[in-house]
Motif scaffolding. Sequence first.
Motif, PDB file in Angstrom:
ATOM      1  N   LEU A 766      58.081  -7.204 -75.598  1.00  0.00           N
ATOM      2  CA  LEU A 766      57.989  -5.749 -75.585  1.00  0.00           C
ATOM      3  C   LEU A 766      57.500  -5.280 -76.936  1.00  0.00           C
ATOM      4  CD1 LEU A 766      61.401  -4.915 -73.859  1.00  0.00           C
ATOM      5  CD2 LEU A 766      59.162  -5.237 -72.769  1.00  0.00           C
ATOM      6  N   VAL A 767      56.693  -4.224 -76.939  1.00  0.00           N
ATOM      7  CA  VAL A 767      56.199  -3.676 -78.195  1.00  0.00           C
ATOM      8  C   VAL A 767      56.627  -2.221 -78.279  1.00  0.00           C
ATOM      9  CG1 VAL A 767      53.953  -3.159 -77.135  1.00  0.00           C
ATOM     10  CG2 VAL A 767      54.171  -3.229 -79.621  1.00  0.00           C
ATOM     11  N   SER A 768      57.203  -1.878 -79.413  1.00  0.00           N
ATOM     12  CA  SER A 768      57.732  -0.533 -79.612  1.00  0.00           C
ATOM     13  C   SER A 768      56.778   0.285 -80.468  1.00  0.00           C
ATOM     14  CB  SER A 768      59.110  -0.621 -80.294  1.00  0.00           C
ATOM     15  OG  SER A 768      59.619   0.656 -80.570  1.00  0.00           O
ATOM     16  N   ALA A 769      56.310   1.377 -79.911  1.00  0.00           N
ATOM     17  CA  ALA A 769      55.405   2.296 -80.619  1.00  0.00           C
ATOM     18  C   ALA A 769      54.275   1.545 -81.303  1.00  0.00           C
ATOM     19  CB  ALA A 769      56.180   3.126 -81.633  1.00  0.00           C
ATOM     20  N   PRO A 770      53.423   0.885 -80.545  1.00  0.00           N
ATOM     21  CA  PRO A 770      52.359   0.090 -81.168  1.00  0.00           C
ATOM     22  C   PRO A 770      51.337   0.974 -81.879  1.00  0.00           C
ATOM     23  CG  PRO A 770      52.004   0.239 -78.810  1.00  0.00           C
ATOM     24  CD  PRO A 770      53.352   0.839 -79.067  1.00  0.00           C
ATOM     25  N   SER A 771      50.851   0.479 -83.009  1.00  0.00           N
ATOM     26  CA  SER A 771      49.765   1.152 -83.715  1.00  0.00           C
ATOM     27  C   SER A 771      48.475   0.943 -82.932  1.00  0.00           C
ATOM     28  CB  SER A 771      49.617   0.583 -85.121  1.00  0.00           C
ATOM     29  OG  SER A 771      49.224  -0.786 -85.039  1.00  0.00           O
ATOM     30  N   ASP A 772      47.448   1.680 -83.310  1.00  0.00           N
ATOM     31  CA  ASP A 772      46.163   1.504 -82.633  1.00  0.00           C
ATOM     32  C   ASP A 772      45.657   0.074 -82.797  1.00  0.00           C
ATOM     33  OD1 ASP A 772      46.243   4.126 -81.892  1.00  0.00           O
ATOM     34  OD2 ASP A 772      44.892   4.833 -83.483  1.00  0.00           O
ATOM     35  N   ALA A 773      45.863  -0.482 -83.982  1.00  0.00           N
ATOM     36  CA  ALA A 773      45.405  -1.847 -84.230  1.00  0.00           C
ATOM     37  C   ALA A 773      46.176  -2.838 -83.376  1.00  0.00           C
ATOM     38  CB  ALA A 773      45.558  -2.191 -85.708  1.00  0.00           C
ATOM     39  N   LEU A 807      61.460  -8.356 -84.041  1.00  0.00           N
ATOM     40  CA  LEU A 807      60.647  -9.011 -85.057  1.00  0.00           C
ATOM     41  C   LEU A 807      59.487  -8.108 -85.435  1.00  0.00           C
ATOM     42  CD1 LEU A 807      58.463 -11.647 -83.262  1.00  0.00           C
ATOM     43  CD2 LEU A 807      60.492 -10.811 -82.143  1.00  0.00           C
ATOM     44  N   ALA A 808      59.222  -8.013 -86.739  1.00  0.00           N
ATOM     45  CA  ALA A 808      58.157  -7.163 -87.251  1.00  0.00           C
ATOM     46  C   ALA A 808      56.982  -8.041 -87.659  1.00  0.00           C
ATOM     47  CB  ALA A 808      58.636  -6.352 -88.436  1.00  0.00           C
ATOM     48  N   VAL A 809      55.794  -7.690 -87.158  1.00  0.00           N
ATOM     49  CA  VAL A 809      54.572  -8.432 -87.486  1.00  0.00           C
ATOM     50  C   VAL A 809      53.489  -7.420 -87.807  1.00  0.00           C
ATOM     51  CG1 VAL A 809      52.857 -10.094 -86.705  1.00  0.00           C
ATOM     52  CG2 VAL A 809      55.231 -10.318 -85.933  1.00  0.00           C
ATOM     53  N   ASP A 810      52.966  -7.497 -89.002  1.00  0.00           N
ATOM     54  CA  ASP A 810      51.887  -6.616 -89.455  1.00  0.00           C
ATOM     55  C   ASP A 810      52.211  -5.139 -89.216  1.00  0.00           C
ATOM     56  OD1 ASP A 810      50.390  -8.762 -90.284  1.00  0.00           O
ATOM     57  OD2 ASP A 810      49.267  -8.931 -88.414  1.00  0.00           O
ATOM     58  N   GLY A 811      53.452  -4.748 -89.499  1.00  0.00           N
ATOM     59  CA  GLY A 811      53.825  -3.346 -89.432  1.00  0.00           C
ATOM     60  C   GLY A 811      54.200  -2.842 -88.054  1.00  0.00           C
ATOM     61  N   THR A 812      54.198  -3.686 -87.045  1.00  0.00           N
ATOM     62  CA  THR A 812      54.562  -3.284 -85.685  1.00  0.00           C
ATOM     63  C   THR A 812      55.824  -4.029 -85.267  1.00  0.00           C
ATOM     64  OG1 THR A 812      52.283  -2.821 -85.050  1.00  0.00           O
ATOM     65  CG2 THR A 812      53.836  -3.275 -83.273  1.00  0.00           C
ATOM     66  N   ASP A 813      56.754  -3.296 -84.606  1.00  0.00           N
ATOM     67  CA  ASP A 813      57.986  -3.907 -84.120  1.00  0.00           C
ATOM     68  C   ASP A 813      57.772  -4.459 -82.713  1.00  0.00           C
ATOM     69  OD1 ASP A 813      59.430  -3.427 -86.387  1.00  0.00           O
ATOM     70  OD2 ASP A 813      60.270  -1.523 -85.674  1.00  0.00           O
ATOM     71  N   TYR A 814      58.156  -5.711 -82.542  1.00  0.00           N
ATOM     72  CA  TYR A 814      58.108  -6.373 -81.232  1.00  0.00           C
ATOM     73  C   TYR A 814      59.520  -6.770 -80.845  1.00  0.00           C
ATOM     74  CZ  TYR A 814      53.072  -6.773 -82.074  1.00  0.00           C
ATOM     75  OH  TYR A 814      51.755  -6.507 -82.325  1.00  0.00           O
ATOM     76  N   LEU A 815      59.768  -6.817 -79.540  1.00  0.00           N
ATOM     77  CA  LEU A 815      61.093  -7.158 -79.044  1.00  0.00           C
ATOM     78  C   LEU A 815      60.984  -8.329 -78.075  1.00  0.00           C
ATOM     79  CD1 LEU A 815      62.246  -3.515 -78.208  1.00  0.00           C
ATOM     80  CD2 LEU A 815      62.933  -4.863 -80.212  1.00  0.00           C
ATOM     81  N   LEU A 816      61.916  -9.255 -78.247  1.00  0.00           N
ATOM     82  CA  LEU A 816      62.043 -10.359 -77.295  1.00  0.00           C
ATOM     83  C   LEU A 816      63.394 -10.236 -76.604  1.00  0.00           C
ATOM     84  CD1 LEU A 816      60.702 -13.492 -79.249  1.00  0.00           C
ATOM     85  CD2 LEU A 816      59.644 -12.383 -77.272  1.00  0.00           C
ATOM     86  N   PRO A 817      63.431  -9.769 -75.330  1.00  0.00           N
ATOM     87  CA  PRO A 817      64.710  -9.670 -74.602  1.00  0.00           C
ATOM     88  C   PRO A 817      65.181 -11.079 -74.209  1.00  0.00           C
ATOM     89  CG  PRO A 817      63.024  -8.250 -73.649  1.00  0.00           C
ATOM     90  CD  PRO A 817      62.330  -9.208 -74.552  1.00  0.00           C
ATOM     91  N   LEU A 818      66.178 -11.573 -74.938  1.00  0.00           N
ATOM     92  CA  LEU A 818      66.625 -12.956 -74.727  1.00  0.00           C
ATOM     93  C   LEU A 818      68.073 -13.031 -74.260  1.00  0.00           C
ATOM     94  CD1 LEU A 818      65.075 -14.616 -77.944  1.00  0.00           C
ATOM     95  CD2 LEU A 818      64.127 -14.550 -75.619  1.00  0.00           C
ATOM     96  N   GLY A 819      68.627 -11.886 -73.875  1.00  0.00           N
ATOM     97  CA  GLY A 819      70.035 -11.876 -73.473  1.00  0.00           C
ATOM     98  C   GLY A 819      70.325 -12.794 -72.306  1.00  0.00           C
ATOM     99  N   ASP A 820      69.344 -12.972 -71.416  1.00  0.00           N
ATOM    100  CA  ASP A 820      69.574 -13.807 -70.233  1.00  0.00           C
ATOM    101  C   ASP A 820      69.393 -15.297 -70.515  1.00  0.00           C
ATOM    102  OD1 ASP A 820      70.021 -11.517 -68.795  1.00  0.00           O
ATOM    103  OD2 ASP A 820      67.946 -11.372 -68.052  1.00  0.00           O
ATOM    104  N   VAL A 821      68.789 -15.636 -71.665  1.00  0.00           N
ATOM    105  CA  VAL A 821      68.511 -17.062 -71.913  1.00  0.00           C
ATOM    106  C   VAL A 821      69.210 -17.599 -73.161  1.00  0.00           C
ATOM    107  CG1 VAL A 821      66.295 -17.048 -70.722  1.00  0.00           C
ATOM    108  CG2 VAL A 821      66.398 -16.462 -73.157  1.00  0.00           C
ATOM    109  N   VAL A 822      69.799 -16.712 -73.987  1.00  0.00           N
ATOM    110  CA  VAL A 822      70.458 -17.141 -75.223  1.00  0.00           C
ATOM    111  C   VAL A 822      71.881 -16.625 -75.260  1.00  0.00           C
ATOM    112  CG1 VAL A 822      70.449 -16.988 -77.752  1.00  0.00           C
ATOM    113  CG2 VAL A 822      68.290 -17.237 -76.516  1.00  0.00           C
ATOM    114  N   ASP A 823      72.848 -17.500 -75.571  1.00  0.00           N
ATOM    115  CA  ASP A 823      74.228 -17.112 -75.811  1.00  0.00           C
ATOM    116  C   ASP A 823      74.332 -16.780 -77.295  1.00  0.00           C
ATOM    117  OD1 ASP A 823      76.949 -16.992 -76.372  1.00  0.00           O
ATOM    118  OD2 ASP A 823      77.478 -18.539 -74.920  1.00  0.00           O
TER     119      ASP A 823
END
Length: 887
Positions: A766-773, A807-823
């Motif tokens: 998932l990407v939260s509020a992605p920049s144009d780039a 996780l933040a990469v080049d100024g953009t916040d990304y989300l990895l929903p891992l609740g179902d696969v990680v304790d």
Amino acid sequence: MTADTSSLPAHFDPEAIEPGLVERWVEAGVGRADVASSKPKFSLVMPPPNVTGQLHIGHALDMTLQDVVVRHKRQRGYDVLWLPGTDHASIATHFVVERELAKTGDTRFTLGREEFLKRAEAWRDQSAGAIQGQLRRLGCTPDWSRERFTLDPVITRAVMRVFVSMYREGLIHRGTRLVNWDPKFRTAVSDLEVETREVEGHLWHIRYPLVEDPSRHVVVATTRPETLFGDQAVAVNGADERYRDLVGTLVALPLTRRTIPIIADDHADPEQGSGAVKITPAHDFNDHAVGQRHGLVPLDVMTVDGRMNDAVPEPYRGLDRFEARRAAVEALDALGLIERIEPKIVPQPFGERSGVVLEPRITDQWFMKTEGLAAAAGAAVRSGETTFVPANWANVFHRWMDNIEPWCISRQLWYGHQIPAWYGEDGEIFVAESEAEAADLARAHYGRDAALTRDPDILDTWFSSALWPFATLGWPEATPELARYYPQDLLVTGFDIIFFWVARMMMQSIHFQGPAPFRDIYMHGLVRDAQGQKMSKTKGNVIDPQDLIRQHGADATRMTMMILCGHGQDIRLSPDAVRPARLFANKLWNAARFAGFYRCFDGCRGAAAPVPASPANPIDAWIVAELAAVARRTLASLDEYRFSDAATGLQAFVRDTFCDWYVEFAKIALTGEDAAAADDTRAVVAWCLRTVLQLLNPFMPFVTEALWDGSAPGEALTAAQLPDFEALPARSEAHAQVEGVIALVSRIRSVRSELKVAPGKPVPLLVSAPSDAARALLDRFGPQIRRLANLSGIDVAGEAPEGSVRLAVDGTDYLLPLGDVVDFAKERARLEKELAKALKDAGSVSARLADEAFVAKAKPEVIETNRGRLVALEAEAERLRAALSLI
């Protein structure tokens, strides 16, 4: 050879491929220079290995460096002469042959000169062939058709010409001097062949009674009581009040019936010992100088094999020098003439080859005046005509050349160039290039035919090898080879022979040829073991390059040495260090199998792949630009002899950029539905892989040639022209885009790995509020990101779902929903436990290194290991902290 890359075996097998390529290169004459070529020339001479056995790991480094250079220069369009050869190595060969003779109780003296020389030549024939085979197996490609040996007739002719010329110029003369004498080989050795070792010894304080008043005595201290039989004086300092009234008086020389004077000389130091020293001009270099100042006649008390001669009292005659020491000490003690004995660490000279203690000895020898020759050689370096690489070696060179001594060039051995001097019945010397010429000189001198006897001595091995840069090219004849290839462009050698060989080549070549023999002199370090210790048989840490080749292949051995060969630094090597290069060769092999499987070389039969200067696909444009950039850096590094930079940078690109990223990107394009795009990528894969093979060839000639055969049958890799890398654009936009993809995928992979997400388990991104780039990146490269990061999909998020990792990469916040696969609770506990252990271990190692007692007692390699472990533990702790911050 493999027909094409699509049929390659699953793994690269050096033993199955490399020997066949060696034979092919030999048959094809790879490495042969063309004296009539219109190409620019590049020339160098091989430092000739001694014909005394196997090549060692130092030779492997030296020869690989040279082969990398010559292969690189051939790729750049030069006519290259790499002239090979071997050295007769008088002392070393004597050692080997005489060791074999000793097994049957013989010596060279019982065998005789003629038969001994036959044995030496037989050994040379056997050994030289083995050396050539080892060099070929390493992948070396000199011009074997021009191979030379330092006893070849052409070299012998040059040696005779040089000796006679320098004698007539007054640069060579015969004289009586004190020299380093090897009692085992019964020959003089040069100062450079002396190995000084610190050994446990004693200092004997001996009483020398005064002749006028035997109740009084002068005490002298010596580490060599056996030489007192040759004493010619006792020296005291003229300013020493204790002895001023004794100067000019006599003392009784113990154990003899002789008396010797007390003299005043500054050599005696009032602050050292008793202030009085024995002077033995025939058996000590400092004493010899004192004797010359005071007109003392040297008295030699030893034979050529280190036994006491007839000049000593009868009970000691025939005793070995160390036996005589014991007997003399016992006799002195019995007479009450030993005041005291104290333990002392003594610097003792040993023969580099024989391993025995050397003896200063007065002999008749041939000497070369070197001062003027050395000045000319130094001027060539100071003017920039010759450049040392690294530059600091010029300072070492100058220090020696500015303080050079006359060179003792004669050796009392048999295997080598016999000195071209004949003696008349009255001792008159006739120096000539042949016996017939010497007879003519004698006839002119005496007015009649005269019986002549040739000097039995031979020349120091380094005398002939000093002529290597020009004698190998046919001098004194004005050959086409001499005109084209002298001076040489490069000399590659170890720093340990900078004085033995490099300096002497500079002196002789300038004197007889004019220009300095080399444009560049590259000095490499020693190959040491993994702990940084010098390799030696006694330590049991010697690495045989043939073992490395059998275990990992020649390519891996060569590449490892080049990666480790930092500018002017020693190499630390272990067999295990070669394994990564073997794995790298297999990775390259698999990349070629991939290219063959997808028919990337279909358009490359017998011709170079076209340069894809402007690929439409940004990923293809990125890899072409990246390869062009690394190629420019690699070629520049090789031109500047920065071998480690070239090898390390090229390997990193091939392994990390081309194989790990581009090949994976290319698979997506090649399996996609766009046939035109797939064809474009095929062309880029083919061009990149073939260019990589060309760039890697100097370092790894075997695997690259085997793969080249499969990529373009009929075209020789050694003849293929490198692309014009300067003409390829940088493509900065494509670079930014693809590096963005790599950064995002790498971050996702890292999180998956840290949190133990199964590699085969797709997860959403998932990407939260992605920049144009960021949006443009995801739109353009979504398929690549999903496949390489193993994502089930990419969507824009409103709010972060529970159990998401941000996780933040080049100024953009990304989300990895891992609740179902990680304790998360379990993972946090695991990470905290691992962090606690890493911190505890780091604390223990840090405390150990802070313990002054431990640091003082531990071996350097143990301290280095602990420091490395501390760095690794601190890095591990930092990694675990970063992982904990995710959850």
